[in-house]
Scaffold this motif. Structure first.
Motif, PDB file in Angstrom:
ATOM      1  N   CYS A   1       5.447  15.008  -3.723  1.00 52.18           N
ATOM      2  CA  CYS A   1       6.182  14.091  -4.603  1.00 52.18           C
ATOM      3  C   CYS A   1       5.248  13.173  -5.391  1.00 52.18           C
ATOM      4  N   TRP A   2       3.961  13.437  -5.371  1.00 49.12           N
ATOM      5  CA  TRP A   2       2.969  12.578  -6.030  1.00 49.12           C
ATOM      6  C   TRP A   2       2.181  13.443  -7.005  1.00 49.12           C
ATOM      7  N   MET A   3       2.288  13.100  -8.276  1.00 46.96           N
ATOM      8  CA  MET A   3       1.590  13.875  -9.307  1.00 46.96           C
ATOM      9  C   MET A   3       0.502  13.032  -9.961  1.00 46.96           C
ATOM     10  N   VAL A   4      -0.603  13.678 -10.242  1.00 42.61           N
ATOM     11  CA  VAL A   4      -1.694  13.065 -10.995  1.00 42.61           C
ATOM     12  C   VAL A   4      -2.109  14.077 -12.056  1.00 42.61           C
ATOM     13  N   GLY A   5      -2.115  13.660 -13.304  1.00 39.72           N
ATOM     14  CA  GLY A   5      -2.490  14.554 -14.388  1.00 39.72           C
ATOM     15  C   GLY A   5      -1.558  15.735 -14.546  1.00 39.72           C
ATOM     16  N   GLY A   6      -0.289  15.535 -14.174  1.00 40.59           N
ATOM     17  CA  GLY A   6       0.705  16.595 -14.325  1.00 40.59           C
ATOM     18  C   GLY A   6       0.718  17.633 -13.218  1.00 40.59           C
ATOM     19  N   LYS A   7      -0.096  17.423 -12.181  1.00 37.10           N
ATOM     20  CA  LYS A   7      -0.138  18.363 -11.059  1.00 37.10           C
ATOM     21  C   LYS A   7       0.089  17.618  -9.749  1.00 37.10           C
ATOM     22  N   LEU A   8       0.829  18.243  -8.855  1.00 33.24           N
ATOM     23  CA  LEU A   8       1.063  17.663  -7.539  1.00 33.24           C
ATOM     24  C   LEU A   8      -0.251  17.532  -6.774  1.00 33.24           C
ATOM     25  N   LEU A   9      -0.347  16.482  -5.990  1.00 34.19           N
ATOM     26  CA  LEU A   9      -1.519  16.335  -5.132  1.00 34.19           C
ATOM     27  C   LEU A   9      -1.663  17.541  -4.210  1.00 34.19           C
ATOM     28  N   SER A  10      -0.535  18.040  -3.718  1.00 32.07           N
ATOM     29  CA  SER A  10      -0.575  19.198  -2.819  1.00 32.07           C
ATOM     30  C   SER A  10      -1.177  20.417  -3.511  1.00 32.07           C
ATOM     31  N   GLU A  11      -0.921  20.585  -4.793  1.00 36.79           N
ATOM     32  CA  GLU A  11      -1.497  21.700  -5.557  1.00 36.79           C
ATOM     33  C   GLU A  11      -3.006  21.509  -5.760  1.00 36.79           C
ATOM     34  N   GLN A  12      -3.409  20.242  -5.848  1.00 35.41           N
ATOM     35  CA  GLN A  12      -4.827  19.935  -6.084  1.00 35.41           C
ATOM     36  C   GLN A  12      -5.625  19.855  -4.782  1.00 35.41           C
ATOM     37  N   GLY A  13      -4.917  19.819  -3.667  1.00 32.62           N
ATOM     38  CA  GLY A  13      -5.604  19.680  -2.384  1.00 32.62           C
ATOM     39  C   GLY A  13      -6.286  18.336  -2.239  1.00 32.62           C
ATOM     40  N   LYS A  14      -5.683  17.310  -2.836  1.00 37.34           N
ATOM     41  CA  LYS A  14      -6.270  15.973  -2.838  1.00 37.34           C
ATOM     42  C   LYS A  14      -5.344  14.972  -2.160  1.00 37.34           C
ATOM     43  N   ASN A  15      -5.925  13.852  -1.777  1.00 40.39           N
ATOM     44  CA  ASN A  15      -5.186  12.706  -1.273  1.00 40.39           C
ATOM     45  C   ASN A  15      -5.306  11.583  -2.291  1.00 40.39           C
TER      46      ASN A  15
ATOM     47  N   VAL B   1       0.841  -1.193   0.000  1.00 43.20           N
ATOM     48  CA  VAL B   1       0.000   0.000   0.000  1.00 43.20           C
ATOM     49  C   VAL B   1       0.878   1.246   0.000  1.00 43.20           C
ATOM     50  N   LYS B   2       0.492   2.224  -0.807  1.00 49.53           N
ATOM     51  CA  LYS B   2       1.145   3.529  -0.818  1.00 49.53           C
ATOM     52  C   LYS B   2       0.057   4.572  -0.617  1.00 49.53           C
ATOM     53  N   VAL B   3       0.286   5.483   0.332  1.00 50.88           N
ATOM     54  CA  VAL B   3      -0.697   6.485   0.706  1.00 50.88           C
ATOM     55  C   VAL B   3      -0.035   7.852   0.683  1.00 50.88           C
ATOM     56  N   SER B   4      -0.737   8.851   0.158  1.00 43.58           N
ATOM     57  CA  SER B   4      -0.193  10.209   0.213  1.00 43.58           C
ATOM     58  C   SER B   4      -0.389  10.753   1.623  1.00 43.58           C
ATOM     59  N   GLY B   5       0.601  11.503   2.085  1.00 41.06           N
ATOM     60  CA  GLY B   5       0.492  12.115   3.404  1.00 41.06           C
ATOM     61  C   GLY B   5       1.650  11.746   4.293  1.00 41.06           C
TER      62      GLY B   5
ATOM     63  N   ARG C   1     -13.186   7.320   3.217  1.00 44.48           N
ATOM     64  CA  ARG C   1     -13.532   7.615   4.608  1.00 44.48           C
ATOM     65  C   ARG C   1     -12.280   7.921   5.443  1.00 44.48           C
ATOM     66  N   ILE C   2     -11.225   7.160   5.224  1.00 45.06           N
ATOM     67  CA  ILE C   2     -10.011   7.309   6.032  1.00 45.06           C
ATOM     68  C   ILE C   2      -9.222   8.559   5.650  1.00 45.06           C
ATOM     69  N   LEU C   3      -8.998   8.766   4.349  1.00 49.58           N
ATOM     70  CA  LEU C   3      -8.134   9.858   3.894  1.00 49.58           C
ATOM     71  C   LEU C   3      -8.899  11.148   3.622  1.00 49.58           C
ATOM     72  N   GLY C   4     -10.143  11.036   3.180  1.00 48.91           N
ATOM     73  CA  GLY C   4     -10.928  12.209   2.803  1.00 48.91           C
ATOM     74  C   GLY C   4     -10.386  12.880   1.557  1.00 48.91           C
ATOM     75  N   ASN C   5     -11.237  13.611   0.874  1.00 50.10           N
ATOM     76  CA  ASN C   5     -10.873  14.380  -0.314  1.00 50.10           C
ATOM     77  C   ASN C   5      -9.987  13.574  -1.270  1.00 50.10           C
ATOM     78  N   LEU C   6     -10.454  12.391  -1.607  1.00 50.71           N
ATOM     79  CA  LEU C   6      -9.681  11.427  -2.380  1.00 50.71           C
ATOM     80  C   LEU C   6      -9.716  11.741  -3.872  1.00 50.71           C
ATOM     81  N   HIS C   7      -8.562  11.719  -4.491  1.00 49.58           N
ATOM     82  CA  HIS C   7      -8.468  11.880  -5.940  1.00 49.58           C
ATOM     83  C   HIS C   7      -9.024  10.624  -6.587  1.00 49.58           C
ATOM     84  N   GLU C   8      -9.845  10.807  -7.617  1.00 52.62           N
ATOM     85  CA  GLU C   8     -10.436   9.661  -8.306  1.00 52.62           C
ATOM     86  C   GLU C   8      -9.365   8.738  -8.887  1.00 52.62           C
ATOM     87  N   GLU C   9      -8.228   9.312  -9.260  1.00 56.73           N
ATOM     88  CA  GLU C   9      -7.132   8.514  -9.830  1.00 56.73           C
ATOM     89  C   GLU C   9      -6.319   7.880  -8.712  1.00 56.73           C
TER      90      GLU C   9
END
Length: 129
Positions: free
Chosen positions: A50-64, A6-10, A95-103
């Protein structure tokens, strides 16, 4: 006898680690019928910087996000069971992470019984003995 990677952002967090472990142990046992006592789960954390989805950092998207793979012996679960497992796992991580990126991805790997095992014995060996 599945193993889950398992790999989790955060940031590493014992409460999150325990919640993920409980979720996956329950789903793996309840839906896929795997024995809890031989289920192994390893959880790693990745900085959202350090985690990008769709060319944008998760931190920039405010997503997990998360990714995990589970290795199970081929032909031990149906397509419907795997689909239900993926659905409930995604909902649980939401439920655990909240604000989850669909990808966020789940990969159920069916591996050959002769190529997979633990304790020095393959699943093929266990089947025949």
């Amino acid at each position: 006898m599945p193993i889950l990677n398992v790999k989790v952002s955060g940031q590493k967090n014992i409460a999150t680690t325990k919640a993920i472990h409980e979720l996956l142990l329950d789903l793996t046992h309840r839906i896929l019928g795997k024995k809890k006592e031989v289920t192994a789960i390893s959880i790693d954390y990745a900085d959202p910087e350090c985690w990008m989805v769709g060319g944008k950092l998760l931190s920039e998207q405010g997503k997990n996000s998360f990714y995990f793979d589970i290795k199970i012996t081929d032909e031990t679960n149906t397509k419907d069971e795997k689909a239900q497992y993926i659905k409930e796992a995604f909902e649980g991580f939401e439920r655990i992470l909240g604000n989850l990126h669909e990808e966020s991805y789940i990969y159920v790997q069916d591996v050959r019984a002769a190529s997979y095992g633990y304790g020095g014995k393959t699943q093929e060996y266990r089947y025949h003995h």
